[in-house]
Design an enzyme around this catalytic site. Structure first.
Site, PDB file in Angstrom:
ATOM      1  CG  ASP A 170     -24.579  82.581 115.523  1.00 33.94           C
ATOM      2  OD1 ASP A 170     -24.632  81.913 115.578  1.00 33.94           O
ATOM      3  OD2 ASP A 170     -25.836  83.818 115.096  1.00 33.94           O
ATOM      4  CG  ASP A 194     -21.395  85.659 113.763  1.00 29.10           C
ATOM      5  OD1 ASP A 194     -21.101  85.494 112.916  1.00 29.10           O
ATOM      6  OD2 ASP A 194     -22.387  85.719 114.258  1.00 29.10           O
ATOM      7  CG  ASP A 198     -25.161  90.371 114.445  1.00 25.00           C
ATOM      8  OD1 ASP A 198     -24.002  90.863 114.095  1.00 25.00           O
ATOM      9  OD2 ASP A 198     -24.785  88.913 114.599  1.00 25.00           O
ATOM     10  NE  ARG A 250     -20.677  90.617 107.240  1.00 25.15           N
ATOM     11  CZ  ARG A 250     -21.148  90.205 107.577  1.00 25.15           C
ATOM     12  NH1 ARG A 250     -21.387  89.455 109.057  1.00 25.15           N
ATOM     13  NH2 ARG A 250     -21.685  88.996 107.188  1.00 25.15           N
TER      14      ARG A 250
END
Length: 367
Positions: A170, A194, A198, A250
């Site tokens: 991504d 992205d 993560d 986030r």
């Protein structure tokens, strides 16, 4: 002669400045002017859930001398060659480097990638760093920016696994899937396709500290998706980071798991600062939050997937000793059963939120 009260006040003030000038991670290694002679001491300095991470400590040094990249058959001296070896390695750089990877770089376990002493840039329009089913990885002192998507192609994952076809990625800066014991410290991350970090698919024992996140919308995702129950065991510490300028949301966004967010400094966000779904436990402690000017963006928190406020009422989201400015506010919920979330090796001192700007002043790559 100064009055006893004035002297006492000055002593008190100096004590405050002294205790808060460096966070415990930086105090562990940066105070030694000869740190370059004992690089592996860094592995003793992590705190929080990733404090047991050893990276390449005890192994050989491997020096990156070339910015070239061959995803299938990397040559000695390149970053990919060192990162994919089976042996324990502490990876350093011979000089300043701009590395544009042709395919995602799979980092094998028991590795430290240590950019200290060089100006190391990864990304630059190519894919970036990927970890899967590994443990004991330290990433320190790297500029990671401009990470882009990748196409389906063959990649050397490790010496033991060999070359395998890898699905398109991504465009995250750092991806961790089913990773245990990882420490991401003192990196500068921005402007990727992205996310910047993560942490998913059963990863746990992670500390993300002293990083600078900026010029990016979706910063940090913790937890794979709302149906992946294995992330209930996820434990992540997010400490001493600088979020912003121009960080949208986030910071982090969690699904399931336990996340301790401590002594971070937040510039105004675009959507929200801390969010989550699927009943994560989020403990916010000693952070400094500066809200955007728009009245509808003042709330630090965002609960995702709740049909009503009452549907999330039992989620444990707590704010302790945080500092709020420009109208910022944190919506707490739930009741925490256990306040001692760390064992003795993981625990660290968390200052009041007013100290967070000072504690994060050296966040990102340190010259």
């Amino acid at each position: 002669m100064a009055s006893p009260c004035l002297i006492a006040f000055l002593v008190f003030l100096c004590a405050i400045v002294s205790c808060c000038s460096d966070n415990p991670i930086d105090s562990c290694w940066r105070g030694d002017s000869n740190w370059g002679q004992n690089r592996m001491k860094l592995a003793d300095c992590a705190v929080g859930f990733g404090s047991s991470t050893m990276g390449g400590k005890g192994g050989d040094f491997y020096t990156v001398t070339s910015a070239d990249d061959n995803p299938v058959n990397p040559t000695p001296g390149t970053l990919r060659y060192g990162a994919t070896r089976e042996k324990t390695l502490w990876i350093i750089f011979s000089q300043n480097m701009n590395i544009k990877l042709k395919m995602p770089l799979y980092v094998a376990g028991h590795k430290t990638i240590d950019g200290r002493g060089a100006d190391v840039h990864l990304g630059n329009g190519g894919p970036c760093l990927f970890m899967r089913k590994v443990s004991h990885v330290i990433l320190h002192g790297l500029h990671i920016h401009g990470c882009n998507t990748s196409v389906l192609g063959d990649v050397l994952v490790s010496e033991s696994i060999g070359v395998v076809p890898v699905h398109a990625q991504d465009g995250d800066a750092i991806t961790m899937r089913n990773v245990t014991n990882a420490w991401i410290d003192h990196n500068s991350l921005s402007d990727c396709s992205d996310g910047l970090i993560d942490v998913t698919l059963g990863s746990t024992g992670i500390t993300i500290s002293n990083n600078h996140f900026f010029n990016h919308h979706k910063v940090m995702l913790l937890g794979h998706d709302d149906t992946y129950d294995d992330d209930k065991s996820m434990k992540v510490t997010v400490a001493f980071n600088q979020f912003g300028p121009n960080a949208g949301q986030r910071m982090p966004r969690a699904r399931y798991g336990l996340v301790h967010v401590a002594n971070n400094n937040y510039d105004p966000w675009n959507i929200y600062a801390i969010g989550g779904s699927s009943n994560p436990t989020i403990l916010s402690e000693g952070n400094s939050f500066t809200a955007p000017n728009e009245n509808y963006k003042k709330e630090v928190t965002k609960r995702i997937g709740c049909e009503s406020t009452s549907a999330c009422a039992n989620w444990v989201w707590r704010s302790t000793r945080d500092a709020f400015s420009n109208g910022a506010y944190f919506v707490s919920s739930g009741k925490i059963e256990e306040t001692n979330i760390y064992n003795s090796n993981e625990a660290f001192k968390v200052e009041n939120g007013n100290a967070a700007p000072q504690l994060t002043k050296n966040a990102g790559v340190v010259a």
